[in-house]
Design a protein around this motif. Structure first.
Motif, PDB file in Angstrom:
ATOM      1  N   PHE A  49      -4.680   3.887   4.955  1.00  0.00           N
ATOM      2  CA  PHE A  49      -3.995   3.586   6.209  1.00  0.00           C
ATOM      3  C   PHE A  49      -4.811   4.031   7.411  1.00  0.00           C
ATOM      4  O   PHE A  49      -5.509   5.043   7.373  1.00  0.00           O
ATOM      5  N   GLU A  61      -0.858   1.245   9.319  1.00  0.00           N
ATOM      6  CA  GLU A  61      -1.231  -0.062   8.775  1.00  0.00           C
ATOM      7  C   GLU A  61      -2.299   0.145   7.715  1.00  0.00           C
ATOM      8  O   GLU A  61      -3.285   0.848   7.948  1.00  0.00           O
ATOM      9  N   SER A  69      -1.296  -6.160   2.331  1.00  0.00           N
ATOM     10  CA  SER A  69      -1.164  -5.424   3.586  1.00  0.00           C
ATOM     11  C   SER A  69       0.161  -4.680   3.639  1.00  0.00           C
ATOM     12  O   SER A  69       1.175  -5.160   3.136  1.00  0.00           O
ATOM     13  N   ARG A  71       2.628  -1.943   6.272  1.00  0.00           N
ATOM     14  CA  ARG A  71       2.838  -1.402   7.614  1.00  0.00           C
ATOM     15  C   ARG A  71       4.187  -0.697   7.661  1.00  0.00           C
ATOM     16  O   ARG A  71       5.178  -1.201   7.146  1.00  0.00           O
ATOM     17  N   GLU A  73       6.482   2.133  10.449  1.00  0.00           N
ATOM     18  CA  GLU A  73       6.511   2.809  11.738  1.00  0.00           C
ATOM     19  C   GLU A  73       7.421   4.025  11.663  1.00  0.00           C
ATOM     20  O   GLU A  73       8.502   3.974  11.079  1.00  0.00           O
TER      21      GLU A  73
END
Length: 327
Positions: A49, A61, A69, A71, A73
């Motif tokens: 990441f 990310e 991929s 991701r 938050e």
């Protein structure tokens, strides 16, 4: 007491200078970069990441070895070191939206971690700050080599294998000396990191997946499923704990699921961390496992057993992972 304007101005200048030279870490919700240094590169065992901080939200990310991929938050909870997952793509890569993450800094090893937990408080995974490796596969290979570190005896031949625990050539001893470089490429079965073993006589090269056991390792051949190499710990060289590296390095669920896979071995790893600190066991299983080990020195008083930050995280994580591996 009255202070004249000139002296007050000098105090203000001194305060500003001190603030510039010695900034105080702010743990405010909009200053996570200053507080925690989250804008770094991180490694979770199978995902690499890069994190950035935008408007008080830490955005992670990354990719895995298949090129997928990921991701998620994190938003800081008040002025604490805890965060909530507010976005997660794809869903449940580790946890789900609303689950909790915590920033942990270990002063002893100077390492930083993001500990992901479910809403029941169980550790789902540990993401470690990683500025040592340049690529995902290099980081994955490095952790595999650390996991293998030690001396072993091949059951079929009696040949001694030594894994140095570093990214150098792995060497055995005896007439048929084997040279086993760790490869940084996927094989046809989609395995990210394998041991490439070249027979010194036939020059035939085969790829092996590593399976960790409590008394050694198994090497499963990828391109010849009938071939398995059984390596047992070398009793003459068994002078240190089997999983000593996890006194200073965080575990990941990927390591347990990919290299270990056995709930007993996960439980063994957890109890070995205690044994290395001198824990006195009451269960006969663990008494027998560690009795006679030259490194095991029971204190006789478990109240004196102290775990480091990393050890405590790994012990907690292994306890939760043991039940997950049993499913």
């Amino acid at each position: 007491m009255r202070i004249n304007h000139s002296f007050r101005n000098e105090l203000c200048l001194l305060w500003l200078l001190a603030a510039m030279l010695f900034p105080v870490k702010s743990f405010g919700a909009t200053d996570v970069t200053t507080a925690f240094g989250l804008d770094q590169t991180w490694f979770s065992g199978d995902k690499f990441f890069t994190s950035t901080v935008k408007k008080g939200v830490a955005v992670f990310e990354g990719t895995d070895y298949r090129g997928s991929s990921y991701r998620f938050e994190l938003k800081q909870v008040g002025k604490s070191s805890k965060f909530k997952i507010i976005k997660c793509t794809p869903q449940a890569i580790y946890a789900e939206v609303g689950d909790v993450a915590e920033y942990v800094a270990d002063e002893e090893t100077r390492q930083c971690f993001i500990v992901l937990r479910n809403r029941q408080g169980q550790i789902l995974d540990i993401i470690a700050e990683d500025q040592e490796h340049d690529s995902l596969l290099e980081a994955m290979a490095s952790q595999m080599v650390r996991l293998l570190k030690g001396s072993y005896v091949e059951e079929a031949t009696g040949e001694v294998w030594t894994f140095p625990g570093s990214m150098e050539m792995l060497k055995g001893s005896g007439e048929a000396t084997r040279r086993c470089p760790v490869t940084l490429e996927n094989d046809n079965a989609g395995q990210p990191v394998c041991l490439g073993i070249t027979d010194p006589e036939t020059k035939d090269k085969k790829w092996y997946i590593v399976g960790v056991k409590d008394d050694g390792v198994e090497l499963f051949c990828v391109n010849d499923l009938k071939t398995t190499i059984q390596l047992k710990r070398n009793p003459e060289a068994d002078v240190r704990p089997r999983f000593e590296q996890y006194q200073t390095a965080p575990l990941s669920f990927y390591v347990l699921a990919y290299f270990v896979g056995s709930p007993f071995v996960a439980d063994f790893m957890r109890n070995e961390l205690y044994a290395a600190k001198g824990y006195t066991f009451s269960k006969e299983t663990w008494k027998q496992q560690f009795a006679g080990k030259p490194w095991y020195k029971p204190l006789g008083n478990n109240a004196q057993v102290e775990l480091t930050t990393v050890e405590s995280l790994n012990v907690e994580f292994l306890k939760a992972a043991t039940s997950r591996l049993a499913q």
